[in-house]
Design an enzyme around this catalytic site. Structure first.
Site, PDB file in Angstrom:
ATOM      1  N   ARG A 106     -65.483  64.298  42.465  1.00 47.08           N
ATOM      2  CA  ARG A 106     -66.254  63.383  43.579  1.00 47.08           C
ATOM      3  C   ARG A 106     -65.964  61.800  42.967  1.00 47.08           C
ATOM      4  NH1 ARG A 106     -72.998  63.292  43.266  1.00 47.08           N
ATOM      5  NH2 ARG A 106     -72.514  62.530  41.217  1.00 47.08           N
ATOM      6  N   THR A 110     -67.112  56.418  46.635  1.00 42.41           N
ATOM      7  CA  THR A 110     -67.448  56.821  47.840  1.00 42.41           C
ATOM      8  C   THR A 110     -68.490  58.003  47.841  1.00 42.41           C
ATOM      9  OG1 THR A 110     -65.545  58.509  47.957  1.00 42.41           O
ATOM     10  CG2 THR A 110     -65.296  56.266  48.795  1.00 42.41           C
ATOM     11  N   ASP A 202     -75.465  65.527  33.895  1.00 47.27           N
ATOM     12  CA  ASP A 202     -74.232  66.053  34.411  1.00 47.27           C
ATOM     13  C   ASP A 202     -74.072  67.541  33.941  1.00 47.27           C
ATOM     14  OD1 ASP A 202     -71.155  66.663  34.555  1.00 47.27           O
ATOM     15  OD2 ASP A 202     -70.986  64.827  35.673  1.00 47.27           O
ATOM     16  N   ASP A 205     -70.320  68.119  32.025  1.00 45.72           N
ATOM     17  CA  ASP A 205     -70.489  67.447  30.521  1.00 45.72           C
ATOM     18  C   ASP A 205     -71.309  68.092  29.707  1.00 45.72           C
ATOM     19  OD1 ASP A 205     -68.832  65.344  31.576  1.00 45.72           O
ATOM     20  OD2 ASP A 205     -70.275  63.913  31.893  1.00 45.72           O
TER      21      ASP A 205
END
Length: 211
Positions: A106, A110, A202, A205
């Site tokens: 990602r 944006t 996340d 992660d």
């Protein structure tokens, strides 16, 4: 929201394990183990519609017509990298599944997906195809992955995630109303950075011990 498009898997063990995973103090090893365990439970639900046929077998007592899976082996598609955490657990349950990967990240500015890898099994048009990614946040990466799989012929698709945000579910519903979404929880919203709230951080992660 179309209830047929979204299935929340409320099994007590799923909910209990998810609560533990949400805790920020859970170690990388613990998070990885819990994700593998919960993926097994989620896989039971997402595969309920696999078609069956019968085959003749011999038990120690007699011959019988017994149920067996029909058609080509199903396909599991992991959205890299975090999808691999769900993939590993599902493969313990369905070791004969064919496996593919769609690599997307990602863009932090944006929030749009950028593809860097795609390798999928053949004959997707004849297989149930289950796409896995722990988080359905904005929905942009999931929509892009399913776009790509449909280009490769996939018709019978399911999307399986650990957590979903309402924004991501709606994005999927608009882009792919024919693809049911299965999740353990529908959380409140996305924050300004596109993370699920309250979420669990996340997933990639936490699974791989990176930041």
């Amino acid at each position: 929201m179309n209830k047929q498009h979204l299935t929340i898997i409320n099994h007590p063990l799923v909910q209990h394990k998810l609560t533990i995973m949400r805790k920020k103090e859970v170690s990388t090893a613990g998070f990885r183990r819990l994700l593998r365990e919960i993926s097994l439970l989620l896989a039971y639900e997402v595969t309920r519609e696999l078609e069956l046929t019968t085959t003749t077998i011999e038990t120690p007592i007699c011959e019988m017509q017994a149920p067996t899976l029909e058609g080509k082996k199903l396909a599991l598609i992991s959205i890299l990298r975090a999808g691999n955490g769900l993939l590993d657990g599902i493969l313990e349950l369905i070791p004969g599944a064919r496996v593919g990967f769609v690599g997307l990240y990602r863009d932090p500015e944006t929030l749009q997906p950028v593809e860097y890898y795609c390798k999928v099994p053949n004959a997707l048009d004849a297989r149930m195809t289950i796409v896995v990614d722990p988080m359905l946040a904005t929905g942009n990466s999931s929509v892009a992955a399913i776009d790509k799989l449909k280009e490769h012929g996939a018709k019978n698709l399911r999307f399986l995630c650990l957590l979903a945000a309402p924004e991501g579910v709606e994005r999927m519903r608009q882009a792919h109303p024919d693809v049911p979404v299965f999740t353990a929880a529908l959380d409140e919203r996305l924050d300004d950075h596109g993370y699920i709230v309250p979420g669990l951080g996340d997933a990639g992660d936490r699974m791989f011990g990176t930041k």
